[in-house]
Design a protein around this motif. Sequence first.
Motif, mmCIF file in Angstrom:
data_model
loop_
_atom_site.group_PDB
_atom_site.id
_atom_site.type_symbol
_atom_site.label_atom_id
_atom_site.label_comp_id
_atom_site.label_asym_id
_atom_site.label_seq_id
_atom_site.Cartn_x
_atom_site.Cartn_y
_atom_site.Cartn_z
ATOM 1 N N TRP A 185 0.832 -1.201 0.000
ATOM 2 C CA TRP A 185 0.000 0.000 0.000
ATOM 3 C C TRP A 185 0.871 1.258 0.000
ATOM 4 O O TRP A 185 0.622 2.203 -0.759
ATOM 5 C CB TRP A 185 -0.923 -0.018 1.215
ATOM 6 N N GLY A 186 1.918 1.268 0.834
ATOM 7 C CA GLY A 186 2.811 2.419 0.895
ATOM 8 C C GLY A 186 3.530 2.667 -0.417
ATOM 9 O O GLY A 186 3.707 3.815 -0.837
ATOM 10 N N GLU A 187 3.950 1.597 -1.088
ATOM 11 C CA GLU A 187 4.625 1.739 -2.378
ATOM 12 C C GLU A 187 3.688 2.347 -3.414
ATOM 13 O O GLU A 187 4.097 3.189 -4.205
ATOM 14 C CB GLU A 187 5.145 0.383 -2.861
ATOM 15 N N GLU A 188 2.428 1.922 -3.412
ATOM 16 C CA GLU A 188 1.457 2.482 -4.351
ATOM 17 C C GLU A 188 1.277 3.978 -4.109
ATOM 18 O O GLU A 188 1.231 4.773 -5.052
ATOM 19 C CB GLU A 188 0.111 1.759 -4.218
ATOM 20 N N ASP A 211 2.676 9.698 -5.559
ATOM 21 C CA ASP A 211 3.071 10.976 -4.971
ATOM 22 C C ASP A 211 4.230 10.742 -4.004
ATOM 23 O O ASP A 211 4.013 10.401 -2.846
ATOM 24 C CB ASP A 211 1.878 11.581 -4.228
ATOM 25 N N PRO A 212 5.490 10.923 -4.454
ATOM 26 C CA PRO A 212 6.639 10.636 -3.600
ATOM 27 C C PRO A 212 6.670 11.410 -2.277
ATOM 28 O O PRO A 212 7.272 10.969 -1.315
ATOM 29 C CB PRO A 212 7.848 11.018 -4.470
ATOM 30 N N ASP A 244 12.021 7.181 11.420
ATOM 31 C CA ASP A 244 11.710 6.021 10.595
ATOM 32 C C ASP A 244 11.487 6.341 9.129
ATOM 33 O O ASP A 244 10.684 5.692 8.473
ATOM 34 C CB ASP A 244 10.490 5.293 11.186
ATOM 35 N N THR A 245 12.192 7.337 8.588
ATOM 36 C CA THR A 245 12.153 7.482 7.138
ATOM 37 C C THR A 245 12.840 6.248 6.565
ATOM 38 O O THR A 245 13.758 5.700 7.164
ATOM 39 C CB THR A 245 12.861 8.761 6.651
ATOM 40 N N ARG A 246 12.388 5.813 5.404
ATOM 41 C CA ARG A 246 12.843 4.524 4.879
ATOM 42 C C ARG A 246 13.473 4.586 3.499
ATOM 43 O O ARG A 246 14.060 3.621 3.054
ATOM 44 C CB ARG A 246 11.659 3.556 4.798
ATOM 45 N N ARG A 247 13.317 5.691 2.796
ATOM 46 C CA ARG A 247 13.736 5.737 1.401
ATOM 47 C C ARG A 247 14.524 7.000 1.093
ATOM 48 O O ARG A 247 14.312 8.031 1.709
ATOM 49 C CB ARG A 247 12.507 5.678 0.497
ATOM 50 N N LEU A 248 15.372 6.884 0.080
ATOM 51 C CA LEU A 248 16.139 8.036 -0.370
ATOM 52 C C LEU A 248 15.209 9.164 -0.796
ATOM 53 O O LEU A 248 15.489 10.331 -0.525
ATOM 54 C CB LEU A 248 17.058 7.628 -1.525
ATOM 55 N N SER A 249 14.077 8.846 -1.406
ATOM 56 C CA SER A 249 13.145 9.901 -1.839
ATOM 57 C C SER A 249 12.617 10.694 -0.646
ATOM 58 O O SER A 249 12.349 11.891 -0.771
ATOM 59 C CB SER A 249 11.978 9.310 -2.647
ATOM 60 N N ASP A 250 12.480 10.050 0.535
ATOM 61 C CA ASP A 250 12.049 10.776 1.739
ATOM 62 C C ASP A 250 13.109 11.791 2.157
ATOM 63 O O ASP A 250 12.812 12.958 2.419
ATOM 64 C CB ASP A 250 11.798 9.817 2.907
ATOM 65 N N VAL A 251 14.359 11.340 2.221
ATOM 66 C CA VAL A 251 15.461 12.236 2.606
ATOM 67 C C VAL A 251 15.571 13.378 1.602
ATOM 68 O O VAL A 251 15.712 14.547 1.989
ATOM 69 C CB VAL A 251 16.789 11.459 2.722
ATOM 70 N N GLU A 252 15.488 13.056 0.328
ATOM 71 C CA GLU A 252 15.570 14.095 -0.701
ATOM 72 C C GLU A 252 14.427 15.092 -0.566
ATOM 73 O O GLU A 252 14.634 16.296 -0.735
ATOM 74 C CB GLU A 252 15.559 13.453 -2.091
ATOM 75 N N TRP A 253 13.204 14.629 -0.249
ATOM 76 C CA TRP A 253 12.062 15.540 -0.093
ATOM 77 C C TRP A 253 12.339 16.526 1.038
ATOM 78 O O TRP A 253 12.132 17.735 0.885
ATOM 79 C CB TRP A 253 10.771 14.757 0.182
#
Length: 147
Positions: free
Chosen positions: A34-37, A42-43, A63-72
């Motif tokens: 669900w989270g991936e969808e 919408d990243p 608990d950020t999990r992805r590079l896109s989170d850090v980049e945001w």
Amino acid sequence: PADPSSPQEHGLDFERLLDASAYKERFRQDMIRWGEEKRRADPGFFCRAAVQGALQPVWVVSDTRRLSDVEWFRDTYGDVVQTVRVVATEETRKRRNWVFVTGVDDAESECGLDQGVAFDWVITNDGDEVALGKQLEVLVQSLHRSL
């Protein structure tokens, strides 16, 4: 499979989904899917939700999990963002009842930040409370100086 976007609608115990129990593990892959969808559509979806209404001068977004989170966060807030990685040895993690699950623990949701991020801080949490306290004190002092 349950739609984790609304645990209550599916009779799920929200508090039990937050712990490391077998209960959570039954729904974990559905929650990841669900989270991936949501991220594909919408990243910034979860990042915006994390900061919505936050007014404090210092926020801890855990608990950020992805590079896109850090980049945001870096794109949105610039140089004030401080990234912190908490690490523990595999031995310590096993003592805390972690068991590697293929297809889950090697997915982006679990190891997406293992490469590609230069963390500002790396905190070791292997059970030594004094060492952990000293590391956190240095981090907190640095944050106070930057306010």
